[in-house]
Design a protein around this motif. Structure first.
Motif, mmCIF file in Angstrom:
data_model
loop_
_atom_site.group_PDB
_atom_site.id
_atom_site.type_symbol
_atom_site.label_atom_id
_atom_site.label_comp_id
_atom_site.label_asym_id
_atom_site.label_seq_id
_atom_site.Cartn_x
_atom_site.Cartn_y
_atom_site.Cartn_z
ATOM 1 N N VAL A 143 35.138 -7.946 40.410
ATOM 2 C CA VAL A 143 35.080 -6.960 39.329
ATOM 3 C C VAL A 143 36.148 -7.256 38.278
ATOM 4 O O VAL A 143 35.922 -7.109 37.072
ATOM 5 C CB VAL A 143 35.238 -5.535 39.887
ATOM 6 C CG1 VAL A 143 35.445 -4.525 38.763
ATOM 7 C CG2 VAL A 143 34.008 -5.153 40.700
ATOM 8 N N VAL A 144 37.345 -7.681 38.731
ATOM 9 C CA VAL A 144 38.410 -8.055 37.794
ATOM 10 C C VAL A 144 37.941 -9.195 36.898
ATOM 11 O O VAL A 144 38.132 -9.168 35.666
ATOM 12 C CB VAL A 144 39.693 -8.446 38.545
ATOM 13 C CG1 VAL A 144 40.731 -9.029 37.579
ATOM 14 C CG2 VAL A 144 40.277 -7.241 39.254
ATOM 15 N N SER A 145 37.307 -10.202 37.504
ATOM 16 C CA SER A 145 36.818 -11.340 36.714
ATOM 17 C C SER A 145 35.719 -10.918 35.744
ATOM 18 O O SER A 145 35.705 -11.338 34.577
ATOM 19 C CB SER A 145 36.291 -12.434 37.653
ATOM 20 O OG SER A 145 37.322 -12.910 38.501
ATOM 21 N N VAL A 146 34.816 -10.067 36.214
ATOM 22 C CA VAL A 146 33.750 -9.585 35.337
ATOM 23 C C VAL A 146 34.342 -8.769 34.198
ATOM 24 O O VAL A 146 33.939 -8.897 33.029
ATOM 25 C CB VAL A 146 32.735 -8.742 36.142
ATOM 26 C CG1 VAL A 146 31.753 -8.035 35.198
ATOM 27 C CG2 VAL A 146 31.978 -9.626 37.117
ATOM 28 N N GLY A 147 35.323 -7.928 34.522
ATOM 29 C CA GLY A 147 35.971 -7.134 33.483
ATOM 30 C C GLY A 147 36.650 -8.002 32.445
ATOM 31 O O GLY A 147 36.617 -7.705 31.234
ATOM 32 N N ALA A 148 37.289 -9.093 32.917
ATOM 33 C CA ALA A 148 37.950 -10.002 31.974
ATOM 34 C C ALA A 148 36.948 -10.642 31.016
ATOM 35 O O ALA A 148 37.237 -10.830 29.819
ATOM 36 C CB ALA A 148 38.702 -11.078 32.754
ATOM 37 N N LEU A 149 35.755 -10.961 31.520
ATOM 38 C CA LEU A 149 34.732 -11.564 30.660
ATOM 39 C C LEU A 149 34.140 -10.540 29.689
ATOM 40 O O LEU A 149 33.971 -10.818 28.486
ATOM 41 C CB LEU A 149 33.626 -12.164 31.533
ATOM 42 C CG LEU A 149 34.011 -13.395 32.372
ATOM 43 C CD1 LEU A 149 32.879 -13.775 33.317
ATOM 44 C CD2 LEU A 149 34.367 -14.571 31.464
ATOM 45 N N LEU A 150 33.824 -9.350 30.206
ATOM 46 C CA LEU A 150 33.228 -8.318 29.343
ATOM 47 C C LEU A 150 34.177 -7.869 28.248
ATOM 48 O O LEU A 150 33.750 -7.446 27.166
ATOM 49 C CB LEU A 150 32.811 -7.108 30.195
ATOM 50 C CG LEU A 150 31.635 -7.320 31.150
ATOM 51 C CD1 LEU A 150 31.387 -6.055 31.968
ATOM 52 C CD2 LEU A 150 30.376 -7.694 30.371
ATOM 53 N N ALA A 151 35.479 -7.953 28.530
ATOM 54 C CA ALA A 151 36.464 -7.479 27.552
ATOM 55 C C ALA A 151 36.421 -8.263 26.251
ATOM 56 O O ALA A 151 36.867 -7.764 25.204
ATOM 57 C CB ALA A 151 37.867 -7.551 28.154
ATOM 58 N N TRP A 152 35.890 -9.495 26.264
ATOM 59 C CA TRP A 152 35.802 -10.259 25.017
ATOM 60 C C TRP A 152 34.855 -9.578 24.020
ATOM 61 O O TRP A 152 35.009 -9.733 22.800
ATOM 62 C CB TRP A 152 35.320 -11.681 25.318
ATOM 63 C CG TRP A 152 36.380 -12.538 25.936
ATOM 64 C CD1 TRP A 152 36.567 -12.792 27.249
ATOM 65 C CD2 TRP A 152 37.415 -13.232 25.241
ATOM 66 N NE1 TRP A 152 37.649 -13.607 27.440
ATOM 67 C CE2 TRP A 152 38.199 -13.907 26.212
ATOM 68 C CE3 TRP A 152 37.758 -13.372 23.884
ATOM 69 C CZ2 TRP A 152 39.306 -14.687 25.884
ATOM 70 C CZ3 TRP A 152 38.863 -14.157 23.565
ATOM 71 C CH2 TRP A 152 39.629 -14.799 24.548
ATOM 72 N N ARG A 153 33.896 -8.834 24.544
ATOM 73 C CA ARG A 153 32.949 -8.155 23.646
ATOM 74 C C ARG A 153 33.134 -6.636 23.657
ATOM 75 O O ARG A 153 33.079 -5.986 22.626
ATOM 76 C CB ARG A 153 31.514 -8.516 24.026
ATOM 77 C CG ARG A 153 30.479 -7.907 23.086
ATOM 78 C CD ARG A 153 29.098 -8.444 23.386
ATOM 79 N NE ARG A 153 28.086 -7.873 22.504
ATOM 80 C CZ ARG A 153 27.812 -8.315 21.277
ATOM 81 N NH1 ARG A 153 28.477 -9.359 20.785
ATOM 82 N NH2 ARG A 153 26.862 -7.748 20.546
ATOM 83 N N TRP A 154 33.356 -6.092 24.866
ATOM 84 C CA TRP A 154 33.519 -4.639 25.007
ATOM 85 C C TRP A 154 34.861 -4.364 25.691
ATOM 86 O O TRP A 154 34.948 -4.293 26.920
ATOM 87 C CB TRP A 154 32.375 -4.059 25.830
ATOM 88 C CG TRP A 154 31.025 -4.277 25.223
ATOM 89 C CD1 TRP A 154 30.507 -3.682 24.112
ATOM 90 C CD2 TRP A 154 30.015 -5.166 25.710
ATOM 91 N NE1 TRP A 154 29.243 -4.125 23.853
ATOM 92 C CE2 TRP A 154 28.898 -5.044 24.823
ATOM 93 C CE3 TRP A 154 29.909 -6.053 26.785
ATOM 94 C CZ2 TRP A 154 27.727 -5.773 24.995
ATOM 95 C CZ3 TRP A 154 28.750 -6.770 26.959
ATOM 96 C CH2 TRP A 154 27.673 -6.639 26.070
#
Length: 556
Positions: free
Chosen positions: A55-66
């Motif tokens: 989830v941390v990794s997914v959050g890091a990726l999503l943060a680039w857009r949202w």
């Protein structure tokens, strides 16, 4: 670049750094895990933490857009990871993990905040504080369940240190006993002054010099059978009447009735009321079946092992109990080495050295090897096995100890009224190669069972530890011989001060998991028959389970 842009870039880089760090720690250090699946359960712990790291990794990726969504995912995962960390680490370390993993979330919020209203910013700050508070509360609660006391503290006082830090006795026999003590700093020699409780005589042992860790072993002989005694440790010529005192009763030669207590599994530093209850039972001796502490020591040096004994022997409740009754003791994994430790434990030699020096044990039949022991009290033969220091993938006891055990059971069953096998590991359970119990060594278990069946042994009792429960089987489920019909009663006596669980089974009389529990065995020998009463009790006097059986055994 604007300040917001700088913070945003730092947020993304820190998010990536946290994701990479979690991956590296997972590979190099491992995922936090409770030793026996307490709190969350072993089936949940690992997949849940791997999912949260994802989830941390997914959050890091999503943060680039949202950014907001990414920050929320990272913050939520960081909070949960901190709580999970407390199943192995102290709450302060769990908080540090959460704080470190939450850094990118906070930075993302900072970069996002300049576009929001004051009310939204206040809400964001409150959420951050709430998540950190949740981690602190949750980590402390999990840590308390995993490592904390399971019942009230002992009411025993803590005597002041005079010349002795701690003392306990063991190797009890009809004409003698052994006492080991740790001398306070600056003292060098010690002996025993043993006085009959009725004042009929006194025996003094020669003074001997303290050895490693300032520990001295004093052996007394020439005592009278069936006599109550008190002893005092005499240090450098002066008696220590504070911590250096104790009492015991020598057994009879021949038929005798007596009580012994049994227990296993106490957390590090336990001072539970269960030790007051054990003292009140006034046993002839106490059978300690492993996990006397949960040090989980991996060091190759003796120091940490000595320190672990020091800690438990100076807890007021434990110290008072051990001064009131001799001990017969074999280790299990947590007091021998790390969780599930076997022959390859890094501290195997250091652990045995500390055990041999500290514990007032009976003679080892295998010098330099395992710590199995055997002794006789009245007409009862006690056989204690070491299920740890010789265990490998292919054997529980090792060839030498296995042959010794079979010989002891077969021979003693013919020369003694009752044979008691003190075994630190669960015996009953379906074959499960690789599991940390006798079920993990089904072939060796069957070999022992076949030897019992072939010899026609009908006077065997097993008293076991490890599983955090009191449980009794009447012999219905303990037979693993190929011929059948040779089951024997089994008593599980635990946990002294650890969370409850059930291992193995089924048990004909039921299993009762929990902390603050122990076993009592009453042996009534009239010279013709021996009646044995097994009782599983709780620290507050509650009887959880009991069972009685009789064996015919005419006096020779």
């Amino acid at each position: 670049m604007s300040a917001a842009s700088v913070v945003r870039m730092l947020a993304h880089f820190s998010a990536a750094a946290v994701a990479v760090t979690l991956a590296v720690l997972t590979v190099t250090v491992g995922i936090p895990a409770s030793e026996e699946g307490f709190v969350f359960g072993s089936a949940v712990e690992k997949p849940a933490q791997l999912a949260l790291a994802g989830v941390v990794s997914v959050g890091a990726l999503l943060a680039w857009r949202w950014e907001a969504i990414g920050a929320v995912l990272i913050a939520f995962a960081a909070t949960c990871l901190g709580i999970f960390a407390a199943i192995e680490y102290q709450p302060s370390y769990a908080m540090a993990l959460t704080a470190g993993a939450m850094v990118p979330a906070v930075l993302l919020w900072l970069s996002w905040q300049h576009r929001r209203t004051a009310g939204e910013l206040v809400a964001l700050a409150l959420v951050t504080v709430l998540l950190l508070a949740t981690t602190w509360f949750g980590a402390n609660r999990v840590y308390a369940i995993q490592f904390g006391p399971t019942h009230p503290d002992s009411s025993a006082p803590a005597p002041a240190v005079d010349r002795v830090d701690w003392v306990w006795s063991g190797a009890l026999r009809a004409d003698g006993i052994a006492v080991t003590a740790r001398l306070a700093d600056g003292y060098r020699t010690a002996g025993l002054r043993i006085t009959a409780a009725d004042g009929s005589g006194t025996v003094d042992t020669p003074a001997v010099a303290a050895g490693a860790h300032r520990i001295v072993r004093m052996d007394a002989a020439g005592l009278r059978p069936d006599t109550s005694y008190r002893y005092t440790v005499v240090v450098d010529g002066d008696a220590d009447t504070s911590r250096g005192t104790g009492r015991f009763t020598t057994p009879s030669v021949g038929p005798m009735s007596f009580r012994f207590t049994a227990g296993a599994c106490a957390r590090v530093g336990s001072n539970g009321a269960v030790f007051d209850a054990l003292t009140a039972e006034n046993p002839l001796f106490h059978l300690a079946l492993g996990d006397l502490h949960y040090g989980n020591i991996e060091s190759t040096e003796t120091g940490p092992f000595f320190d672990a004994y020091d800690r438990l022997l100076t807890q007021p409740g434990q110290a008072a109990f051990y001064r009131s009754a001799p001990i017969a003791y074999v280790w299990d994994d947590h007091d021998y080495g790390p969780n599930d430790a076997g022959a390859e434990a890094p501290g195997r030699d250091a652990s045995r050295t500390a055990f041999g020096t500290t514990v007032p044990h009976y003679a080892f039949p295998s010098p330099g090897g395992t710590i199995n022991q055997a002794f006789t009290l009245g007409r009862v033969r006690f056989i204690l096995t070491d299920t740890r220091s010789a265990e490998t993938d292919t054997t529980m006891l090792g060839a030498e100890q296995l042959a010794w055990l079979i010989d002891e059971i077969v021979r003693s069953s013919r020369t003694h009224a009752l044979v008691v096998w003190g075994n630190s590991m669960p015996w009953i359970g379906g074959a499960e190669p690789g599991s940390d119990s006798w079920a993990g060594h089904p072939d060796e278990r069957a070999r022992i069972a076949d030897a019992i069946a072939a010899a026609g042994v009908r006077n065997l009792l097993m008293v076991a530890g490890d599983a955090h429960m009191v449980a009794i089987d009447d012999g219905t489920n303990s037979d693993y011989s190929t011929t059948g019909g040779h089951g024997f009663p089994v008593l599980h006596a635990a946990a002294l001060d650890r969370p409850g669980n059930v291992k193995g089974g089924p048990y004909s009389e039921g299993a009762y998991p929990g902390g603050g529990q122990y076993g009592v065995v009453d042996v009534a020998d009239d010279g013709r028959t021996v009646t044995v009463t097994l009782t599983g009790k709780r620290w507050d006097g509650t009887v959880l389970v009991d069972y009685e059986f009789t064996v015919s055994a005419a006096a020779p």
